[in-house]
Design a protein around this motif. Structure first.
Motif, short mmCIF file in Angstrom:
data_model
loop_
_atom_site.label_atom_id
_atom_site.label_comp_id
_atom_site.label_asym_id
_atom_site.label_seq_id
_atom_site.Cartn_x
_atom_site.Cartn_y
_atom_site.Cartn_z
N PHE A 92 18.05 4.81 -25.23
CA PHE A 92 19.40 4.62 -25.75
C PHE A 92 20.36 5.64 -25.17
O PHE A 92 19.97 6.73 -24.74
N MET A 93 21.61 5.27 -25.16
CA MET A 93 22.67 6.14 -24.66
C MET A 93 22.78 7.40 -25.53
O MET A 93 22.50 7.37 -26.73
N GLU A 94 23.19 8.49 -24.92
CA GLU A 94 23.42 9.72 -25.68
C GLU A 94 24.45 9.47 -26.78
O GLU A 94 25.42 8.73 -26.60
N GLU A 95 24.23 10.10 -27.93
CA GLU A 95 25.09 9.87 -29.08
C GLU A 95 26.55 10.19 -28.79
O GLU A 95 27.45 9.48 -29.23
N GLU A 96 26.79 11.25 -28.04
CA GLU A 96 28.16 11.64 -27.72
C GLU A 96 28.87 10.57 -26.90
O GLU A 96 30.04 10.26 -27.13
N ALA A 97 28.14 9.99 -25.92
CA ALA A 97 28.72 8.94 -25.09
C ALA A 97 28.98 7.68 -25.91
O ALA A 97 30.02 7.03 -25.78
N ALA A 98 28.03 7.33 -26.79
CA ALA A 98 28.20 6.15 -27.64
C ALA A 98 29.40 6.31 -28.57
O ALA A 98 30.15 5.36 -28.81
N LEU A 99 29.61 7.53 -29.07
CA LEU A 99 30.73 7.80 -29.95
C LEU A 99 32.07 7.63 -29.23
O LEU A 99 33.04 7.16 -29.81
N ALA A 140 37.46 2.18 -28.39
CA ALA A 140 37.20 0.75 -28.18
C ALA A 140 38.48 -0.02 -27.88
O ALA A 140 38.52 -0.84 -26.94
N SER A 141 39.53 0.21 -28.65
CA SER A 141 40.77 -0.54 -28.43
C SER A 141 41.39 -0.21 -27.08
O SER A 141 42.02 -1.07 -26.44
N GLN A 142 41.22 1.02 -26.62
CA GLN A 142 41.77 1.41 -25.32
C GLN A 142 41.06 0.69 -24.18
O GLN A 142 41.70 0.26 -23.21
N PHE A 143 39.74 0.55 -24.31
CA PHE A 143 39.00 -0.18 -23.27
C PHE A 143 39.41 -1.65 -23.22
O PHE A 143 39.56 -2.23 -22.14
N TRP A 144 39.63 -2.26 -24.41
CA TRP A 144 40.09 -3.65 -24.41
C TRP A 144 41.52 -3.77 -23.92
O TRP A 144 41.89 -4.75 -23.28
N ASP A 145 42.32 -2.76 -24.20
CA ASP A 145 43.69 -2.74 -23.69
C ASP A 145 43.71 -2.77 -22.16
O ASP A 145 44.48 -3.50 -21.54
N ARG A 146 42.84 -1.97 -21.57
CA ARG A 146 42.74 -1.95 -20.10
C ARG A 146 42.26 -3.29 -19.58
O ARG A 146 42.72 -3.78 -18.53
N CYS A 178 22.37 0.79 -22.95
CA CYS A 178 22.03 0.36 -24.30
C CYS A 178 22.45 1.42 -25.33
O CYS A 178 22.04 2.57 -25.24
N ILE A 179 23.26 1.02 -26.29
CA ILE A 179 23.71 1.92 -27.35
C ILE A 179 22.69 1.94 -28.47
O ILE A 179 22.31 3.00 -28.98
N SER A 180 22.24 0.76 -28.89
CA SER A 180 21.20 0.60 -29.91
C SER A 180 20.57 -0.77 -29.68
O SER A 180 20.93 -1.47 -28.73
N ASP A 181 19.64 -1.16 -30.52
CA ASP A 181 18.95 -2.44 -30.32
C ASP A 181 19.94 -3.59 -30.15
O ASP A 181 20.77 -3.85 -31.05
N GLY A 183 33.61 -0.64 -20.13
CA GLY A 183 33.71 0.14 -21.35
C GLY A 183 33.73 -0.69 -22.63
O GLY A 183 33.63 -0.12 -23.72
N THR A 184 33.86 -2.01 -22.53
CA THR A 184 33.80 -2.86 -23.72
C THR A 184 32.34 -3.04 -24.12
O THR A 184 31.44 -2.95 -23.30
N ARG A 185 32.12 -3.30 -25.40
CA ARG A 185 30.76 -3.38 -25.92
C ARG A 185 30.41 -4.80 -26.36
O ARG A 185 31.29 -5.60 -26.64
N VAL A 186 29.11 -5.09 -26.45
CA VAL A 186 28.69 -6.43 -26.83
C VAL A 186 27.33 -6.37 -27.52
O VAL A 186 26.43 -5.64 -27.11
N TYR A 187 27.22 -7.14 -28.61
CA TYR A 187 25.97 -7.26 -29.38
C TYR A 187 25.45 -8.68 -29.25
O TYR A 187 26.22 -9.64 -29.13
N PHE A 188 24.11 -8.82 -29.31
CA PHE A 188 23.48 -10.13 -29.18
C PHE A 188 22.71 -10.44 -30.47
O PHE A 188 21.81 -9.70 -30.86
N PHE A 189 23.06 -11.56 -31.11
CA PHE A 189 22.60 -11.88 -32.46
C PHE A 189 21.36 -12.76 -32.47
O PHE A 189 21.05 -13.46 -31.52
#
Length: 356
Positions: free
Chosen positions: A97-104, A110-116, A291-294, A302-308
Motif C-alpha cells: 500500500f501507498m505510504e500514509e502521508e502520500a495517501a493523505l 482530491a478536488s484540486q486533482f479533479w479541477d486539473r 494502491c491506497i487500500s484494498d 492524481g484522481t482516485r478510484v475504487y472497485f466494488f
C-alpha cells in the motif's frame, strides 16, 4: 448588403415546404428537408440497445471466430483461468500500500486533482449518457413518487419550488448526464439539481449554452463532508443519480455519504447507482505502488478510484435503510478491431428505493 440578403432569401422555398417523400431524392437539394422530428422530442430515440434487465442473452460471443465481428459483446462469462489471471494481477498491483502521508495528500487535494482534470479535458472526455433513459425510464416518463406532507417538503425559497419531479445528480462533471436530462424533460415539470466538488466542472456546466437556471441548478458540493447544506429540503427528491462518483470517495466515507443522500429522497424515491466492478480492466492495469487500500487506487493524474463488489454494495445500501430493486454485474468485452485489442470491462448497476 441588406438588399442582396433579401434577394437571396426570396429564392429559397418557405420553411417547412420542402418534404423528403422519396429517400432517393435526398441529394437533390443542399438545404435541410423539413421533418416533424425537428419539433417533437421522443426519448425512445436514445434506446440504442435493451436495458440490462431486458437484454436477455444480448449480443453473446458464442464462437471465438466471431470475435472481431462487433465492437462489443454482452454478458461475458469468465472462465476459471481468466479469473485466476485477474486475481494474480490484482495481487501483484496490491502487494504494497501507498505510504500514509502520500495517501493523505490525495485525500486532502482530491478536488484540486479533479479541477486539473476538467481544466485539461473540459467537456471533451465523457460522452453524453443517453443510455440512462434505457436503464431508468422513469427519468423521461410522467410519474411521481409518494408525496410527504406539505410541511415536510416545503420548497418555498428553493429553486425547485414549482417542480413536480426532482432529480439530483451527484458528481455531475461537465454535464454528460445533466444536458440529456434537460433535453428529455422539456415537456415535464421537472427540475434537475447537479453538483460536483470540482469548481471547474460546475463552472463548465453553468457556462454551457444549454444550461437553463429555470430547470436546473448546479452547485459545488463535497459529498464526503458531514451535514451538507443542500439547496433543497430533505425528503424532496424523486431520483438521485450516483454514476461513477462514489468510487472517487474514500471507502470509509461510503456509509455516511449514502445515508446523507437517502435523507434527501421522498418516500418511494430511488437512488440509481452505476460504477466500477471488481476485476475491471482498469483495476488490473494499475502498477504496484498505486494502491491506497484494498481495491482503492490512485491514477496517474492524481484522481482516485475504487472497485466494488455486489455484496458490499448490497450491505451498504441496506444498512442505510434502502430496499433493493436491482443489483447486477454488467460484464462486457469491448473490441478495438483496428488495433486487434480486447478489453474486459466490469460495471455494477443498482437501484435502491426509500421505503414509504
Amino acid at each position: 448588403m441588406e438588399e442582396s440578403l433579401d434577394n437571396s432569401e426570396s429564392k429559397r422555398p418557405q420553411f417547412g415546404t420542402r418534404h423528403l417523400s422519396d429517400p432517393q431524392n435526398v441529394f437533390q437539394h443542399n438545404a435541410c428537408w423539413f421533418s416533424r422530428l425537428h419539433f417533437c422530442y421522443d426519448h425512445t430515440k436514445f434506446r440504442k440497445k435493451p436495458s440490462i434487465e431486458e437484454n436477455g442473452d444480448g449480443r453473446i460471443l458464442k464462437n471465438q471466430d466471431d470475435l472481431w465481428q462487433h465492437n462489443a459483446w454482452d454478458n461475458v462469462v469468465w472462465g476459471d483461468e481468466q479469473m485466476r489471471e485477474a486475481e494474480a494481477k490484482l495481487k501483484l498491483n496490491s502487494s504494497s500500500f501507498m505510504e500514509e502521508e502520500a495517501a493523505l495528500k490525495y485525500e486532502k487535494e482530491a478536488s484540486q486533482f479533479w479541477d486539473r482534470f476538467y481544466s485539461t479535458h473540459e467537456n471533451k472526455f465523457f460522452k453524453d449518457r443517453h443510455w440512462l433513459f434505457t436503464e431508468l425510464p422513469e427519468l423521461s416518463e410522467e410519474q411521481q413518487t409518494e408525496n410527504p406532507s406539505e410541511k415536510e417538503i416545503n420548497t418555498a425559497g428553493f429553486p425547485c419550488q414549482a417542480a413536480g419531479f426532482r432529480i439530483l445528480e451527484v458528481g455531475c462533471g461537465t454535464g454528460s448526464t445533466v444536458f440529456p436530462l434537460l433535453e428529455a424533460n422539456t415537456l415535464k415539470k421537472s427540475f434537475v439539481y447537479c453538483c460536483d466538488f470540482s469548481p471547474k466542472a460546475v463552472e463548465l456546466v453553468k457556462n454551457n449554452p444549454e444550461y437553463d437556471s429555470s430547470k436546473c441548478h448546479a452547485f459545488i458540493c463535497d459529498l464526503s463532508e458531514d451535514n451538507i447544506k443542500f439547496p433543497f429540503p430533505e425528503n424532496s427528491l424523486d431520483v438521485i443519480l450516483v454514476i461513477f462518483v462514489l468510487s472517487a470517495i474514500s471507502p470509509e466515507k461510503f456509509n455516511s455519504t449514502i445515508k446523507q443522500l437517502s435523507r434527501q429522497l421522498k418516500p418511494g424515491g430511488r437512488i440509481f447507482f452505476r460504477d466500477y466492478g471488481r476485476y475491471d480492466m482498469a483495476e488490473l492495469r494499475f502498477k504496484p505502488g498505486k494502491c491506497i487500500s484494498d481495491h482503492f487506487f490512485v491514477r496517474g493524474d492524481g484522481t482516485r478510484v475504487y472497485f466494488f463488489s455486489q455484496d458490499e454494495l448490497r450491505k451498504l445500501f441496506e444498512d442505510c435503510g434502502l430496499v433493493e430493486e436491482q443489483n447486477v454485474i454488467d460484464r462486457r468485452l469491448l473490441v478495438n478491431r483496428g488495433k486487434q485489442i480486447t478489453m474486459y470491462r466490469v460495471w455494477i448497476q443498482c437501484k435502491y428505493r426509500k421505503p414509504a
